[in-house]
Design an enzyme around this catalytic site. Structure first.
Site, PDB file in Angstrom:
ATOM      1  N   GLU A 431       0.780  -1.112  -0.076  1.00  0.00           N
ATOM      2  CA  GLU A 431      -0.020  -0.046  -0.081  1.00  0.00           C
ATOM      3  C   GLU A 431       0.763   1.428  -0.018  1.00  0.00           C
ATOM      4  O   GLU A 431       1.694   1.414   1.016  1.00  0.00           O
ATOM      5  CB  GLU A 431      -0.735  -0.034   1.302  1.00  0.00           C
ATOM      6  CG  GLU A 431      -1.729   1.132   1.429  1.00  0.00           C
ATOM      7  CD  GLU A 431      -2.424   1.152   2.701  1.00  0.00           C
ATOM      8  OE1 GLU A 431      -2.284   0.229   3.673  1.00  0.00           O
ATOM      9  OE2 GLU A 431      -3.201   2.254   3.339  1.00  0.00           O
ATOM     10  N   ASP A 504      -1.159  -1.043   5.661  1.00  0.00           N
ATOM     11  CA  ASP A 504      -1.011  -0.284   7.076  1.00  0.00           C
ATOM     12  C   ASP A 504      -2.000  -1.117   8.091  1.00  0.00           C
ATOM     13  O   ASP A 504      -3.187  -1.374   7.660  1.00  0.00           O
ATOM     14  CB  ASP A 504      -1.447   0.945   7.052  1.00  0.00           C
ATOM     15  CG  ASP A 504      -0.471   1.909   6.245  1.00  0.00           C
ATOM     16  OD1 ASP A 504       0.688   1.230   6.079  1.00  0.00           O
ATOM     17  OD2 ASP A 504      -0.565   2.825   5.924  1.00  0.00           O
ATOM     18  N   ASP A 506      -4.236  -0.143   9.875  1.00  0.00           N
ATOM     19  CA  ASP A 506      -5.143   0.715  10.335  1.00  0.00           C
ATOM     20  C   ASP A 506      -6.547   0.310   9.507  1.00  0.00           C
ATOM     21  O   ASP A 506      -6.243  -0.595   8.746  1.00  0.00           O
ATOM     22  CB  ASP A 506      -4.942   2.242  10.420  1.00  0.00           C
ATOM     23  CG  ASP A 506      -4.492   2.602   8.773  1.00  0.00           C
ATOM     24  OD1 ASP A 506      -4.596   1.859   7.640  1.00  0.00           O
ATOM     25  OD2 ASP A 506      -3.902   3.538   8.595  1.00  0.00           O
ATOM     26  N   ASP A 508      -7.973   2.009   7.304  1.00  0.00           N
ATOM     27  CA  ASP A 508      -7.838   2.038   5.739  1.00  0.00           C
ATOM     28  C   ASP A 508      -7.067   0.967   5.035  1.00  0.00           C
ATOM     29  O   ASP A 508      -7.270   0.368   4.035  1.00  0.00           O
ATOM     30  CB  ASP A 508      -6.940   3.414   5.509  1.00  0.00           C
ATOM     31  CG  ASP A 508      -7.963   4.502   5.475  1.00  0.00           C
ATOM     32  OD1 ASP A 508      -9.185   4.398   5.246  1.00  0.00           O
ATOM     33  OD2 ASP A 508      -7.392   5.763   5.571  1.00  0.00           O
TER      34      ASP A 508
END
Ligand code: 0RA
Length: 648
Positions: A431, A504, A506, A508
């Protein structure tokens, strides 16, 4: 049964030896009876008991089933049916309830008149559940009294006893799965809820509730669908835009096969057909599905011809065009179903194909004559699907791997590895460009290739195939993997046997991971089946003390681990304070850190994705589609869950 003599030894009679042999067979090879001794097998125990209550409901004597997960991870299933008979069984010389719980395949012996249409995947009966449970208790209300008996690992430990008077009737079975048998003992709320909800849709007017007594605040949900399959389809389409407000639905019995169908088109591009036979989910399809598809294609094409809708087009509508945006449930009741296929979830009865085909064709023609506007909307959608199919064919040619010396042109953003044996090679899908840069520097370039993906990739659940194939990020992935897409996909051409999704830690990142999983699930499911897709596990924290050569450091993957390292370093000899760094994204790690925590095969953990995980990911998607806040919250919750279910 087993009796104790004065010395505490057990004595067995001839009939109890029979029983013991049965129990022994089940305990020796549990997989033969319940499929596995892991999570699926564990939950199968519940389905097996619930199926008996469903049978009682189908016979017309029960409309309420209550399932409880107790604090000790035992389960009780209570119904308001007639109660398992307690009188002496004429040949076994035991109370009938004891026969039902201890004799293998004693399930339908008492009452042959009402044929058994329920029955779990394996349809093995409660005696199997009993044999695989550390402890089982049965309470029956019948003949004016409450009765009770108990078992340990399938053997009677408390003979049938008559308790208080009871006016009503019913059965309660409580069992605690045996830790000697099962590798997993914890029941999953969502797994049980999904199946019980399904059963409530399939058996209208039976109320099925699930209660979880494990949390401090117990959870409770009741599933009840007066509308049956119509409500099932509406529920599946709850976050979608239907093309017509009311599902098309019918129940017809023909040549002793009951065909129950509900259909609703929505404005998306996927096909969602779920098929069942006698309440069993036929994941692998079979003759009922084949009959349904043939009837749908024929009915819609004939209607289109009759309406003159295809005059300007020089193509016919294929089945695939006609199934775009289709949500359908097919539930057949068949007296002697034959289940085939790898997981025994494919209906084999050849007579069913013709029956379903005729019933569905007749019903659809009648429906279309009465509601031509719905028919025209379906045709309009199918025609645009046919046009997109043409465009997709052209787009696919562009990403299709070229054969021979030509080779495919690899995407410019790909940093490929130098080895060319696919079994040795890994592709990291990373990403963001900045993390992609660190990964390129940190990797072992011999066998690790890096493809950075910019931002959010296209939502493949919401886009049609031609648009999917013209998306740059997606094309880069397809060409890098090198094996084509969809029906052109060739597993042998895959250039990397490990494709690692690195996002990541998180929300997202979870979203992008879900998008990628959905993409692979829809466009290259063979990659998942082959076990080539993985998820990287970057650390969440860096815990360190001291500096330079004297620095002591640990990477932690969750809060608990972080706290343990903080404690360890605080108690140690070293100087200075303990520093905790929280990684908000992969980009915050330098190439060396990324290598040692997430990419080095000797130190990293990567999780292999299973097909179940991908199905879960695509379900999450449906939930995200709506405008509501709740689905997004659920997404975060469930995402955390499904990742923990992955295999290392
Ligand atoms: C055999 C015969 C009868 C009921 C049942 C079995 C029965 C089994 C289970 C298992 C869970 N719940 C159940 N409820 C009923 C009918 C006997 C009669 O004629 O009354």
């Amino acid at each position: 049964m087993a009796k104790e003599n004065g010395n505490g030894e057990q004595q067995y009679g001839a009939d109890s030896i029979q029983v013991l042999k049965g129990l022994e067979a089940v305990r020796k090879r549990p997989g033969m009876y319940i499929g596995s001794t892991a999570e699926n097998g564990l939950h199968h125990l519940v389905y097996e008991v619930v199926d008996n209550s469903i049978d009682e409901a189908l016979a017309g004597y029960c409309d309420d089933i209550r399932v409880t997960i107790h604090k000790d991870n035992s389960i009780s299933v209570e119904d308001n049916g007639r109660g398992i008979p307690v009188e002496m069984h004429p040949t076994e010389k035991l109370p009938a309830v004891e026969v039902a719980l201890t004799v293998l395949h004693a399930g339908g012996k008492f009452d042959k008149s009402n044929y058994k249409v329920s029955g779990g995947l394996h349809g093995v009966g409660v005696s199997v559940v009993n044999a695989l449970s550390e402890r089982t208790e049965v309470i029956v209300k019948r003949d004016g009294f409450k009765w009770r008996m108990a078992f340990v690992r399938g053997q009677t430990v408390k003979k049938l006893e008559k308790l208080d008077k009871a006016r009503d009737t019913g059965t309660l079975v409580r069992f605690k799965p045996d830790p000697e048998i099962f590798s997993v003992l914890e029941f999953s709320w969502s797994t049980l809820a999904d199946r019980l909800r399904q059963l409530a849709f399939l058996n209208k007017s039976v109320s099925i509730s699930l209660k979880d007594d494990r949390p401090d605040e117990p959870k409770n949900e009741t599933f009840f669908a007066k509308g049956g399959l119509v409500q099932f389809v509406e529920w599946l389409n709850r976050n979608k835009k239907p093309l017509h407000p009311k599902p098309i639905a019918f129940t017809v019995t023909r040549d002793e096969v009951e065909v129950d169908v509900a259909i609703q088109y929505e404005d998306g591009y996927n096909e969602n057909i779920f098929t069942f036979v006698n309440n069993i989910n036929t994941h692998e399809g079979g003759t009922h599905l084949t009959g349904f598809r043939a009837a749908l294609t024929r009915a819609i094409n004939e209607f289109a011809k009759q309406q003159g809708s295809l005059k300007k087009e020089d193509f016919t509508l294929t089945g695939e065009d006609i199934r775009e945006g289709l949500t359908a449930i097919i539930h057949c009741k068949v007296r002697e179903p034959q289940f085939e296929g790898q997981t025994k979830t494919k209906l084999g009865n050849s007579e069913v194909e013709g029956i379903v085909k005729q019933v569905v064709y007749d019903q659809l023609r009648t429906f279309l004559d009465e509601k031509p506007a719905v028919g025209r909307a379906v045709i309009e959608k199918a025609v645009s699907a046919a046009r997109a199919r043409e465009a997709a064919r052209k787009a696919r040619d562009l990403v299709r791997k070229k054969s021979g010396l030509e080779g495919a042109v690899l995407p410019g953003k790909l940093a490929d590895c130098s080895l060319d044996d696919p079994a040795m090679c890994e592709l990291y899908l990373v990403e963001g460009d900045s993390a992609g840069g660190s990964a390129k520097q940190g990797r072992d370039r011999q066998f690790q290739a890096i493809l950075p993906l910019r931002g959010k990739i296209l939502n493949v659940e919401k886009a049609r195939i031609d648009k999917i194939l013209s998306n740059e990020e997606i094309r880069a992935m397809i060409t890098a993997i090198g094996a084509g897409v969809r029906e052109d996909f060739t597993l042998d051409d895959v250039r990397y046997h490990k494709i690692v999704i690195m996002t990541d830690a998180d929300v997202d990142g979870a979203h992008i991971r879900t998008l990628l999983l959905t993409f692979f699930f829809r466009q290259m499911p063979e990659l998942i089946e082959a076990g080539y897709i993985y998820i990287a596990q970057p650390p969440l924290f860096r815990v360190a003390r001291g500096s330079g050569k004297k620095e002591e450091k640990f990477y932690a993957y969750d809060d608990k681990e972080r706290d343990e390292y903080i404690k360890r370093l605080s108690n140690g000899e070293g100087r200075g304070t303990v520093a905790v760094q929280r990684y908000k994204g992969l980009g915050e790690m330098n190439p060396g850190q990324l290598w040692e925590t997430t990419m080095d095969p000797g130190r990293r953990t990567i999780l292999r994705v299973t097909l179940d995980d991908a199905v879960e990911a695509s379900k999450l998607f449906d939930e995200l589609m709506g405008d509501e806040v709740e689905p997004r919250r659920l997404f975060i919750e469930r995402n955390a869950k499904y990742v923990s279910h992955l295999d290392v």
